[in-house]
Enzyme design. Structure first.
Site, PDB file in Angstrom:
ATOM      1  N   SER A 121       0.815  -1.221   0.000  1.00 54.06           N
ATOM      2  CA  SER A 121       0.000   0.000   0.000  1.00 54.06           C
ATOM      3  C   SER A 121       0.847   1.270   0.000  1.00 54.06           C
ATOM      4  CB  SER A 121      -0.971  -0.052   1.176  1.00 54.06           C
ATOM      5  OG  SER A 121      -1.944   0.937   1.043  1.00 54.06           O
ATOM      6  N   HIS A 122       0.728   2.078   1.043  1.00 50.90           N
ATOM      7  CA  HIS A 122       1.389   3.383   1.087  1.00 50.90           C
ATOM      8  C   HIS A 122       2.762   3.304   1.751  1.00 50.90           C
ATOM      9  CE1 HIS A 122      -0.868   2.352   4.541  1.00 50.90           C
ATOM     10  NE2 HIS A 122      -0.177   3.196   5.276  1.00 50.90           N
ATOM     11  N   ASP A 292      -2.199   6.523  -3.357  1.00 51.05           N
ATOM     12  CA  ASP A 292      -1.079   5.761  -2.799  1.00 51.05           C
ATOM     13  C   ASP A 292      -0.529   4.793  -3.845  1.00 51.05           C
ATOM     14  OD1 ASP A 292      -3.083   3.851  -2.794  1.00 51.05           O
ATOM     15  OD2 ASP A 292      -2.499   2.990  -0.873  1.00 51.05           O
ATOM     16  N   ASP A 294      -0.713   1.649  -4.533  1.00 51.08           N
ATOM     17  CA  ASP A 294      -1.567   0.696  -5.257  1.00 51.08           C
ATOM     18  C   ASP A 294      -2.883   1.320  -5.710  1.00 51.08           C
ATOM     19  OD1 ASP A 294      -2.204   0.746  -2.488  1.00 51.08           O
ATOM     20  OD2 ASP A 294      -3.353  -1.100  -2.691  1.00 51.08           O
ATOM     21  N   ASP A 296      -5.478   2.635  -4.238  1.00 51.50           N
ATOM     22  CA  ASP A 296      -6.792   2.520  -3.590  1.00 51.50           C
ATOM     23  C   ASP A 296      -7.084   3.680  -2.630  1.00 51.50           C
ATOM     24  OD1 ASP A 296      -4.952   1.646  -1.727  1.00 51.50           O
ATOM     25  OD2 ASP A 296      -6.063  -0.167  -1.147  1.00 51.50           O
ATOM     26  N   ARG A 297      -6.040   4.360  -2.143  1.00 49.04           N
ATOM     27  CA  ARG A 297      -6.277   5.494  -1.234  1.00 49.04           C
ATOM     28  C   ARG A 297      -6.299   6.806  -2.001  1.00 49.04           C
ATOM     29  NH1 ARG A 297      -3.396   4.718   4.554  1.00 49.04           N
ATOM     30  NH2 ARG A 297      -3.973   2.556   4.846  1.00 49.04           N
ATOM     31  N   LYS A 393     -11.367  -0.251  -1.779  1.00 44.48           N
ATOM     32  CA  LYS A 393     -11.474   1.200  -1.862  1.00 44.48           C
ATOM     33  C   LYS A 393     -10.859   1.626  -3.193  1.00 44.48           C
ATOM     34  CE  LYS A 393      -7.655   1.548   1.458  1.00 44.48           C
ATOM     35  NZ  LYS A 393      -7.753   0.221   2.094  1.00 44.48           N
TER      36      LYS A 393
HETATM   37  C1  G6P Z   1      -5.415  -0.958   5.041  1.00 44.34           C
HETATM   38  C2  G6P Z   1      -6.841  -1.403   4.960  1.00 44.34           C
HETATM   39  C3  G6P Z   1      -7.756  -0.347   5.498  1.00 44.34           C
HETATM   40  C4  G6P Z   1      -7.327   0.094   6.875  1.00 44.34           C
HETATM   41  C5  G6P Z   1      -5.876   0.518   6.869  1.00 44.34           C
HETATM   42  C6  G6P Z   1      -5.331   0.910   8.244  1.00 44.34           C
HETATM   43  O1  G6P Z   1      -5.186   0.065   4.150  1.00 44.34           O
HETATM   44  O2  G6P Z   1      -7.205  -1.672   3.621  1.00 44.34           O
HETATM   45  O3  G6P Z   1      -9.056  -0.850   5.505  1.00 44.34           O
HETATM   46  O4  G6P Z   1      -8.106   1.179   7.298  1.00 44.34           O
HETATM   47  O5  G6P Z   1      -5.100  -0.535   6.345  1.00 44.34           O
HETATM   48  O6  G6P Z   1      -5.140  -0.202   9.018  1.00 44.34           O
HETATM   49  P1  G6P Z   1      -4.382  -0.151  10.420  1.00 44.34           P
HETATM   50  O7  G6P Z   1      -4.702  -1.503  10.981  1.00 44.34           O
HETATM   51  O8  G6P Z   1      -2.936   0.102  10.175  1.00 44.34           O
HETATM   52  O9  G6P Z   1      -5.003   0.990  11.180  1.00 44.34           O
HETATM   53 ZN    ZN Z   2      -3.289   1.145  -0.700  1.00 40.79          ZN
END
Ligand code: G6P
Ligand code: ZN
Length: 577
Positions: A121-122, A292, A294, A296-297, A393
């Site tokens: 992800s990020h 981000d 990937d 999705d954010r 997302k």
């Molecule tokens: C990922 C998930 C999200 C979640 C985020 C934070 O990006 O897809 O649904 O809100 O992680 O997760 P954490 O457990 O680090 O607060």
């Molecule tokens: Zn992501």
């Protein structure tokens, strides 16, 4: 077709104890995947073994990632192992790259049994950054708790994995490749696809592209700036926003995916998306957004960098939901937010008499409600927003949702948000992250806090902060019963809810790469708002600071006479508002 059938071999291995998928899959530093023998192979075999053999044999699976360092190596291994484990067909993104929303879209389009998503992800990439792998199921969304537990269980006892080492896939050429495997009746197929086109087609059926084109390239066009942060969103932004909707090429920055994201944190957050925030400041762009790694954010900004919090963003979209043609056709089945996300969305749900669901953190919980036809729009404080068109997302979807609102209301982002606050009041929201904390100390602190807030005398306790009194109305450890299938998820974060609706939440993150991350979320509601006066604005934000001082009181109380690490006062802290 290869001439002689490829050999399938079984390789002995030893299990690792730490392959439990977190909030969104298994995330570790690249060097863990590189240096620990068969670390990747073990996890991939655990994913494949978790799928019933009858479902797996001859099935279609989608594979793609955000292009970070190790993406390609991992895909080569996944292809060899999928073939050896009976999968019939793999659909893979060109060069092994696909955004997370596109993977969700492609899984659904090809009716695959699931997908393997390679992303952290990020989190930063490159050889010293992070790598991640997660399994999405046939609905296109992250695997449910039960599936993740099964994968973890298998990983704890794994003794061997199956692989087809001679199978070499070409990720650079679009189209079909077939491979003859020994002991396989049908050839194993790999299809390299252009996911940008499938995904763009999905969005064309959701939004009014003609209206968006008018907004972005017509006579009264607005100027926008989008930052892909060298993640995977770049090609999608270029195709959809620039080529199709007519934005000039300089509207899209950092659009070439890089395996280290240019050495930056690919995180659409005011702290990290500084190329975007810098270029927005002088007011030459009306709308800005970042994604981000990937894709999705998302982060949404207005002119001069006016920041829309993710919690407000989903509430504003909800309030203007019929600016999006898709929802005019489907109707609105429900709204949802994760528990720590501010309650701004709740007020829209109440006013529009649409059901509001409060779920634990993690997109999989939304996916379940969507599958049951109960949910249309949802969001999380962690910069995630999306609808029921897919089960992830979706950063670009959020941007087109906002642009649809701008096209229909012809107001600035700031005016739209301020109108929203005037109508509903404002939830001031902030989150503090305490990273890389000793795991035992963090757990102990959570246990102490839980014990303290569970005490009957804690409810109705009053905290005086300057001239304001906060009275505790409810305090618990959040437990969720899924309204769709009655699954219970316990231990989802400690909630302290005050009588004015303000909340303090403590939660351990499920995405940290090492140690524990303690998150404190503060959600403070103000009904009456006065604008044009920054002093008043700052005073209102003071309520957040007041709540924070309660946190410190609580932590000290929980810490009492114990001689151990002061978890929540560590220096490794980041915060935003
Ligand atoms: C990922 C998930 C999200 C979640 C985020 C934070 O990006 O897809 O649904 O809100 O992680 O997760 P954490 O457990 O680090 O607060
Ligand atoms: Zn992501």
């Amino acid at each position: 077709m290869e001439n002689s059938p490829l050999q399938v071999v079984t390789v002995p291995t030893a299990p690792y104890p730490d392959q439990r998928p977190g909030t969104d899959g298994l995330r570790k530093s690249v060097c863990v995947f590189q240096s620990r023998r068969n670390y990747l192979h073990n996890f991939v075999q655990s994913i494949l073994s978790s799928i019933d053999l009858r479902d797996r044999q001859g099935s279609t699976v989608v594979v793609g990632g955000d292009g970070r360092f190790f993406n390609q190596t991992a895909i080569e291994v996944i292809v060899q192992m999928a073939a050896a484990n009976g999968v019939g067909r793999l659909i893979i993104g060109h060069h092994g790259i696909m955004s997370t929303p596109a993977i969700s879209c492609v899984i659904r389009k090809y009716k695959a049994i699931g997908g393997i998503v390679l992303t952290a992800s990020h989190n930063p990439g490159g050889p010293h950054g992070d790598f991640g792998i997660k399994f999405n199921t046939a609905n296109g969304g992250p695997a449910k708790e039960a599936v993740s537990s099964k994968i973890f269980l298998i990983s704890r006892t794994i003794e061997e994995f199956a692989i087809c080492p001679g199978l070499k896939v070409d990720l650079t050429t679009l189209g079909r490749q077939t491979f003859d495997l020994e002991n396989k009746f049908k050839p194993f197929t790999v299809e390299i696809v252009d996911s940008v086109e499938s995904y763009a087609n999905l969005l064309r059926n959701i939004f009014d592209f003609a209206a968006l084109k008018e907004l972005l390239s017509g006579d009264h066009r607005i100027k926008i700036r989008l930052d892909a942060m060298h993640g995977v969103a770049g090609p999608y932004v270029r195709k959809i926003l620039c080529e199709e909707l007519g934005c000039p090429a300089n509207s899209a920055i950092n659009c070439v995916p890089m395996d280290d994201f240019g050495g930056q944190h690919p995180d659409p957050h005011p702290t990290y998306a500084t190329d975007l925030t810098d270029s927005m400041r002088d007011g030459q762009y009306d709308f800005g957004a970042a994604f981000d790694a990937d894709g999705d954010r998302n982060m949404i900004l207005g002119k001069h960098g006016f920041f829309v919090t993710p919690s407000d963003s989903v509430a504003v979209i909800a309030n203007n939901i019929f600016c999006i043609p898709y929802f005019q056709h489907t109707g609105v089945r429900g709204f949802a937010r994760s528990m720590p996300t501010s309650a701004a969305l709740d007020r829209v749900a109440k006013a529009t008499k649409i059901e509001l669901y409060e779920t634990p953190t993690g997109w999989k919980f939304f996916g379940n409600l969507m599958d049951a036809g109960m949910l249309s729009l949802c969001g999380e404080e962690s910069f995630g927003t999306g609808g029921d068109h897919i089960r992830e997302k979706d950063g670009l979807w959020a941007v087109l949702a906002w642009l649809s609102i701008l096209a229909s209301r012809r107001q600035s982002v700031e005016d739209i948000v301020k109108d929203h606050w005037l109508k509903y009041g404002r939830n001031y929201f902030t989150r503090y992250d305490y990273e890389d904390v000793d795991i035992d100390a963090a757990c102990e602190m959570m246990e102490d806090l839980e014990m303290m807030i569970a005490d009957k005398s804690f409810v109705r306790q009053r905290f005086a902060v300057e001239d304001k009194i906060y009275q505790v109305e409810k305090a618990d450890n959040f437990e969720y019963t899924d309204p769709a299938d009655s699954t219970i998820s316990r231990n989802q974060g400690l909630r302290i809810i005050f009588s004015d609706g303000s909340r303090i939440i403590y939660r351990l993150s499920g995405t940290g790469r090492s140690g524990a991350t303690v998150r404190i979320y503060i959600d403070s509601y103000e009904k009456e708002l006065i604008f044009e006066d920054t002093q008043v604005e700052n005073l209102l934000f003071l309520s957040v600071i007041q709540l924070l001082s309660i946190c410190i009181t609580l932590e000290f109380a929980a810490d009492r006479s114990k001689d151990r690490q002061q978890v929540c006062l560590s220096e490794n802290t980041s915060a935003w508002r």
